[in-house]
Design a protein around this motif. Sequence first.
Motif, PDB file in Angstrom:
ATOM      1  N   VAL A  47     -11.280  -4.743   4.867  1.00  0.00           N
ATOM      2  CA  VAL A  47     -11.900  -5.074   3.584  1.00  0.00           C
ATOM      3  C   VAL A  47     -11.114  -4.627   2.355  1.00  0.00           C
ATOM      4  N   GLY A  48     -10.118  -3.780   2.541  1.00  0.00           N
ATOM      5  CA  GLY A  48      -9.380  -3.307   1.367  1.00  0.00           C
ATOM      6  C   GLY A  48      -8.437  -2.195   1.761  1.00  0.00           C
ATOM      7  N   VAL A  49      -8.010  -1.435   0.758  1.00  0.00           N
ATOM      8  CA  VAL A  49      -7.055  -0.342   0.998  1.00  0.00           C
ATOM      9  C   VAL A  49      -7.580   0.919   0.303  1.00  0.00           C
ATOM     10  N   GLU A  50      -7.169   2.072   0.799  1.00  0.00           N
ATOM     11  CA  GLU A  50      -7.696   3.314   0.210  1.00  0.00           C
ATOM     12  C   GLU A  50      -7.462   3.418  -1.296  1.00  0.00           C
ATOM     13  N   PRO A  51      -6.318   2.957  -1.823  1.00  0.00           N
ATOM     14  CA  PRO A  51      -6.159   3.040  -3.286  1.00  0.00           C
ATOM     15  C   PRO A  51      -7.205   2.238  -4.076  1.00  0.00           C
ATOM     16  N   ASP A  52      -7.932   1.330  -3.429  1.00  0.00           N
ATOM     17  CA  ASP A  52      -9.042   0.652  -4.111  1.00  0.00           C
ATOM     18  C   ASP A  52     -10.106   1.654  -4.556  1.00  0.00           C
ATOM     19  N   HIS A 174       4.989   3.941   5.161  1.00  0.00           N
ATOM     20  CA  HIS A 174       4.873   3.177   3.912  1.00  0.00           C
ATOM     21  C   HIS A 174       3.845   3.801   2.966  1.00  0.00           C
ATOM     22  N   ASP A 175       3.113   4.800   3.464  1.00  0.00           N
ATOM     23  CA  ASP A 175       2.258   5.672   2.644  1.00  0.00           C
ATOM     24  C   ASP A 175       1.307   4.914   1.720  1.00  0.00           C
ATOM     25  N   ILE A 176       0.402   4.179   2.328  1.00  0.00           N
ATOM     26  CA  ILE A 176      -0.584   3.422   1.523  1.00  0.00           C
ATOM     27  C   ILE A 176      -1.357   4.346   0.581  1.00  0.00           C
ATOM     28  N   ARG A 177      -1.676   5.540   1.064  1.00  0.00           N
ATOM     29  CA  ARG A 177      -2.490   6.444   0.218  1.00  0.00           C
ATOM     30  C   ARG A 177      -1.729   6.890  -1.025  1.00  0.00           C
ATOM     31  N   HIS A 345       4.263   2.133  -5.322  1.00  0.00           N
ATOM     32  CA  HIS A 345       4.129   3.582  -5.390  1.00  0.00           C
ATOM     33  C   HIS A 345       3.208   3.926  -6.567  1.00  0.00           C
ATOM     34  N   ALA A 346       2.338   4.922  -6.364  1.00  0.00           N
ATOM     35  CA  ALA A 346       1.356   5.256  -7.401  1.00  0.00           C
ATOM     36  C   ALA A 346       2.027   5.649  -8.712  1.00  0.00           C
ATOM     37  N   ASP A 347       3.256   6.180  -8.653  1.00  0.00           N
ATOM     38  CA  ASP A 347       3.935   6.613  -9.880  1.00  0.00           C
ATOM     39  C   ASP A 347       4.802   5.517 -10.500  1.00  0.00           C
ATOM     40  N   ALA A 348       4.874   4.367  -9.872  1.00  0.00           N
ATOM     41  CA  ALA A 348       5.709   3.291 -10.423  1.00  0.00           C
ATOM     42  C   ALA A 348       5.079   2.773 -11.716  1.00  0.00           C
TER      43      ALA A 348
END
Length: 416
Positions: A47-52, A174-177, A345-348
């Motif tokens: 249903v989605g990804v953790e960063p959601d 690939h570190d989804i979190r 990447h979260a910092d991009a």
Amino acid sequence: MTQTQPALSALLARRRLGYTLEAQFYTNETIFRQDLDFIFARHWIQVGVEPDIASPGDCMIVDIGPHAIIVARDDDGGLRAFHNVCRHRGARLLHTAKTNVGNLVCPYHQWTYGLDGSLLFAAHMPEQFDATCHGLRRVHVRSLAGLLFICMAETPPDDFDAMAQTLAPYIMPHDIRGCRVAFEEDIIEHGNWKLTMENNRECYHCNAAHPELTRSIFAEGFGFAPVGAEAEAQAERFHSMVGALHRDWEQGGLPSREIEDLVDRPTGFRTERLPLEDAGESETLDTRVACRKLLGKFSEKRLGALSVWTQPNSWHHFMSDHIVSFSVFPLTPETTLLRTKWLVHADAVEGRDYQCANLTAVWRATNRQDSDLVGKAAAGIRSSGYRPGPYAPDTESLVEKFCAWYVGRLKIGLGT
Ligand code: FES
Ligand SMILES: [Fe+2]
């Protein structure tokens, strides 16, 4: 048992192996409801990804046919999922795709639920009213290395952990979190959800339909068999690249070889890391990374594309610089939601590390082309001239495996 179940059982029993399904499977309202009951309400649905839902209080809603689900991050950072249905008079609690809340407050009479689903407040209810019996109905939720799955069944299929154990080593690097969703797009396709899935499970159509995608991907990696000298030479080059790169990648700690278990288990899956064309870095128009900031701990750009499929409704492409995640949700017998998320990447930082248009160009174009093909297939199947047609055995074997899984699971649901 409804009157239509014997008819459906008979249709399933006479399904010809290696052929497309009969038209009713793509058009009929009753079969669509059986799909929702026996496939979508009983299996693990991506249903989605953790960063959601990265932070406590984050909530995301997911609609699957008539089923409405909330997936939430609770106050302790844990994952929760509930039916998006108030225990008072049934109103939907949340209406926006993603939101952050302290508590879940029903818009109708303000019954208020904690992020653990417990009913905290209900005005005007008598003293003997037992709030503990009126918490939100829970839905099972699991994360596979950052990919979110829900299961509405009381007792979900018990093979999730085995799938996760196999796939997690492929996905974890690939570190989804450690990502965020850079862009998200919903497309409504004008065809049954199975046509969307079948279209994804082959690359027979890729060379003709996907000029942008085939700049970076080799159709051979998705079951396409070459015909003619030029195609055979390309396939040979591809297979020797696969052999050499699999060795390199696996030595570097990236599992790469194909693992496929699509048919004989409730939570069917497939994975493989495949080389990309030219610069070989990413699924972009110039085959180079779209984001300068690589994922996880990667320093090498040329890691091909890791493909992960799960039955019945998802596929994902993981590269060194970004991830594209696709989830399919049935809407009506002949309409389907394709939800696509691009993760970096979260910092991009957009504009500095990547341009959104470049990041999304290939798959936004490819999705539109696929959507058009699904609509064309649906239009033909709807007409009286349609008869089940043969899959090309060397090129569409993975489509057959999708259908075999579907037919098998529906038979189990019907008890036939
Ligand atoms: S329906 Fe939710 S509070 Fe009444
Ligand atoms: Fe396609």
